[in-house]
Design an enzyme around this catalytic site. Structure first.
Site, PDB file in Angstrom:
ATOM      1  N   ASP A  23       0.812  -1.209   0.000  1.00 55.75           N
ATOM      2  CA  ASP A  23       0.000   0.000   0.000  1.00 55.75           C
ATOM      3  C   ASP A  23       0.846   1.260   0.000  1.00 55.75           C
ATOM      4  O   ASP A  23       0.457   2.279  -0.581  1.00 55.75           O
ATOM      5  CB  ASP A  23      -0.926   0.002   1.224  1.00 55.75           C
ATOM      6  CG  ASP A  23      -2.027  -1.038   1.115  1.00 55.75           C
ATOM      7  OD1 ASP A  23      -2.239  -1.535  -0.005  1.00 55.75           O
ATOM      8  OD2 ASP A  23      -2.661  -1.354   2.136  1.00 55.75           O
ATOM      9  N   GLY A  24       2.012   1.213   0.644  1.00 55.16           N
ATOM     10  CA  GLY A  24       2.884   2.384   0.676  1.00 55.16           C
ATOM     11  C   GLY A  24       3.317   2.805  -0.714  1.00 55.16           C
ATOM     12  O   GLY A  24       3.397   4.002  -1.023  1.00 55.16           O
ATOM     13  N   ASP A  98      -4.022  10.001   4.639  1.00 58.38           N
ATOM     14  CA  ASP A  98      -4.314  10.878   5.765  1.00 58.38           C
ATOM     15  C   ASP A  98      -3.213  11.895   5.979  1.00 58.38           C
ATOM     16  O   ASP A  98      -2.089  11.757   5.490  1.00 58.38           O
ATOM     17  CB  ASP A  98      -4.521  10.070   7.054  1.00 58.38           C
ATOM     18  CG  ASP A  98      -3.424   9.045   7.298  1.00 58.38           C
ATOM     19  OD1 ASP A  98      -2.256   9.375   7.077  1.00 58.38           O
ATOM     20  OD2 ASP A  98      -3.747   7.911   7.707  1.00 58.38           O
TER      21      ASP A  98
END
Length: 639
Positions: A23-24, A98
């Site tokens: 995901d990074g 985020d």
């Protein structure tokens, strides 16, 4: 392709970007591809892969579908974040997950002023705050207690991190506004802003972080809603299955539903040498292999324990207080015996599955459950015998249990219905024999029983009870014992309704005035009709209550009679039942037993004749079943 740094080569003309990582990697690529409208094809090579939803062995089909125009990309909103210091912008970036404002270094309590569209949310005292997108709502925000949003929504999630006040709760806000987070002065605090857990910017006291929806969106290929909701169930373990370290969790589809009863998973804690292990089985053949001493026999031992096998406290791992084993069993329509067993014990499967659990404490206490229902070890063993065989561990091999052989033979011979009929007749015979045994008491015992029954019938009969008598007497007793209070209440009601200043005269006066007004303005006529209806209805109620009040009388003799009658009923309830209906039922049963005792000779002859006939029928049916079993038994023997 990116690998933690920005490639300087311009890529405006590229059709799409492929990310190879977790995901990074997707977060890094999203921040650089969104503004150039380049879709991202995320192949998961990481451990979790919540956003990177394409597995490395399944990339070809979705890529071909996208290139052929049969798959559309999923658009995800980003945050546009910038920091103002002294009226100037000192930092700006986009975020797919985020933006986090917190103390730098060791976690400390910070004071932050939060405004949304210039509306103050007050001062948050917490370890920090998270402003997350719907995509990022499953990450740091969720771990801090925030809600999970569908990824295609346009919204913010403001989540405090370990807030000092319990009233500071996560909140979902529309994305068409602007959020401001201002660092309040505190000489002991240093602040940082973190973007997607990758970009870090040091903040100073007085800085304000502005967060709003970015003008561009990132396009992710192969990351539609189905991937998101599957990840919720499988990767966040919403499906209730045990999490197996190192194994990617997958959502069961209709193709994965077993075709026959099967054990779907097994979890073992502190059993023998096992600290903790969870296994998930697929339909078909599952093989557990390993060298000698790898623990295969211990797993089989834990399964035997779960199925109701005996175990001593030496089965608990050294140093532990309790051994626990659980497993989920899938049942289908062919699991008739198991389903009937569950129905008999009032246990409901959930989605055709039942959860088995068993624990063993160091004190020797043994507990077992099927679903949430406690069962004994014998009951657990009885239920699982319909479903599981362990070949090689003889305590749970149904083929070695002689009482199971007939069931297998009857199923092979196709005579299960006939055997069920035979069983019903045998049950009836047992009931008749029990009645005969009760009748075969001594003459002295029969006379003693007759005397008791005759007394009960006489006593209940003399009371002449009726079905609803107790309720009616209790109601009347309450009216008489509280006569003064009841009469006073009715007096007040009559006065408030029919007195000079009561509702009825006032409503009558209102009606007359409205009648005059309606003569001037005809549009008031409908209201006049409604007032008249209300007047007549209230007047009728007042008259009925007046008549009720006049009917009230206080009769102390009647009250004494009722209390005496209720005392008699209470006495009979202590001897024959908890209610009048139960007392009457007791009397009816006692009369039946008396008739049986009085007609003992004829009844005894009748029951003996019925038993003889049943025995004859059973002998004949048993002989027929025996003949029907012989040929199939020979076939089984040869095979």
């Amino acid at each position: 392709m990116y690998d933690g740094f920005t490639v300087q080569d311009p890529f405006d003309s590229y059709d799409f970007a492929i990310t190879l990582g977790g995901d990074g990697t997707v977060l890094f690529a999203a921040r650089h591809c969104a503004r150039k409208n380049i879709p991202v094809f995320p192949v998961n090579l990481g451990e979790f892969g919540f956003i990177a939803g394409i597995e490395p062995d399944k990339w070809k089909e979705p890529l071909e579908e996208y290139l052929e125009g049969r798959m559309h990309s999923s658009e995800r909103m980003l945050l546009a974040v910038h920091v103002e210091r002294g009226g100037e912008t000192v930092f700006a970036s986009d975020s797919l997950n985020d933006a986090v404002v917190s103390a730098s270094g060791i976690a400390k309590l910070v004071s932050l002023e939060i405004l949304f569209n210039n509306i103050s949310f007050g001062i948050y005292k917490a370890d920090g705050v998270i402003v997350a997108t719907p995509t990022g709502s499953t990450a740091y925000s969720a771990a801090s207690g925030g809600p999970i949003l569908a990824p295609d929504l346009s919204a913010f999630v403001l989540t405090p991190i370990c807030a000092f006040s319990l009233s500071n709760r996560p909140i979902v806000l529309p994305s068409n506004g602007t959020m401001k987070v201002t660092m309040l002065e505190d000489r002991h605090k240093e602040y940082i802003l973190t973007i997607d857990g990758q970009e870090v910017f040091p903040l100073e006291q007085g800085d304000t972080v502005f967060v709003q929806e970015a003008s561009s969106r990132v396009r992710l290929i192969g990351c539609g809603p189905n991937v998101f909701y599957e990840a919720l169930r499988s990767k966040l373990n919403w499906n209730g299955a045990p999490v197996i370290p190192g194994k990617k969790q997958t959502l069961k589809t209709e193709r994965d539903i077993p075709e026959a009863p099967m054990l779907e998973d097994l979890s073992v804690k502190d059993f023998a040498l096992i600290d903790s292990v969870s296994l998930e089985f697929e339909k078909g053949l599952n093989v557990l292999s390993g060298e000698t001493g790898a623990g295969k026999s211990i797993l089989i031992g834990s399964l035997t324990f779960l199925l109701g096998g005996k175990a001593g406290t030496d089965a608990i791992r050294t140093g532990a207080e309790e051994a626990r084993v659980s497993g989920t069993v899938y049942l289908d329509k062919s699991s008739e015996h198991a389903l009937n067993w569950l129905s008999e014990y009032g246990i409901e499967p959930e989605n055709s599955r039942v959860l088995l659990r068993r624990t063993l404490r160091s004190t020797g206490k043994n507990s077992a459950w099927i679903q949430d229902t406690p069962v004994t070890r014998a009951e657990l063993a009885e239920f699982t015998s319909f479903l599981v065989d362990i070949h090689g561990q003889h305590d749970h091999q149904s083929l070695f249990r002689l009482d199971e052989h007939r069931r297998y033979l009857d199923s092979f011979a196709g005579i299960e219905n006939e055997v069920a009929g035979f069983t019903l007749q045998y049950t009836e015979l047992s009931a008749k024999r029990k009645i005969r045994d009760e009748m075969n008491t001594s003459e002295k015992e029969r006379e003693r029983k007759k005397e008791i029954l005759e007394f009960a019938v006489e006593e209940i009969g003399a009371a002449a009870l009726t079905a609803n008598e107790e309720e009616e007497l209790s109601s009347e007793e309450q009216r008489l014992s509280q006569y003064e209070k009841l009469y006073s209440c009715m007096d007040q009601i009559t006065e408030s309704l029919s007195g000079p200043a009561g509702s009825v005269p006032l409503l009558k006066k209102t009606r007359n005035i409205l009648e005059t007004a309606a003569g001037i303005d005809n549009s008031l006529s409908p209201y006049l009709g409604r007032i008249e209806n209300a007047f007549y209805e209230l007047d009728d109620v007042a008259e009925s209550l007046r008549v009720y009040q006049e009917s009230l009388t206080y009769d102390p003799a009647r009250l004494e009679q009722i209390e005496s009658r209720l005392a008699l009923i209470f006495k009979l309830k202590k001897k024959y039942g908890s209610s009048v209906s139960e007392i009457l039922a007791y009397a009816e049963d006692a009369e039946f037993q008396l008739r049986q005792l009085n007609d003992w000779n004829s009844n005894h002859e009748q029951i003996n004749a019925e038993i003889a006939q049943l025995e004859k029928n059973l002998y004949r049916a048993g002989a027929e079943l025996s003949e029907k079993r012989k040929k199939p038994a020979e076939s089984l023997k040869k095979s």
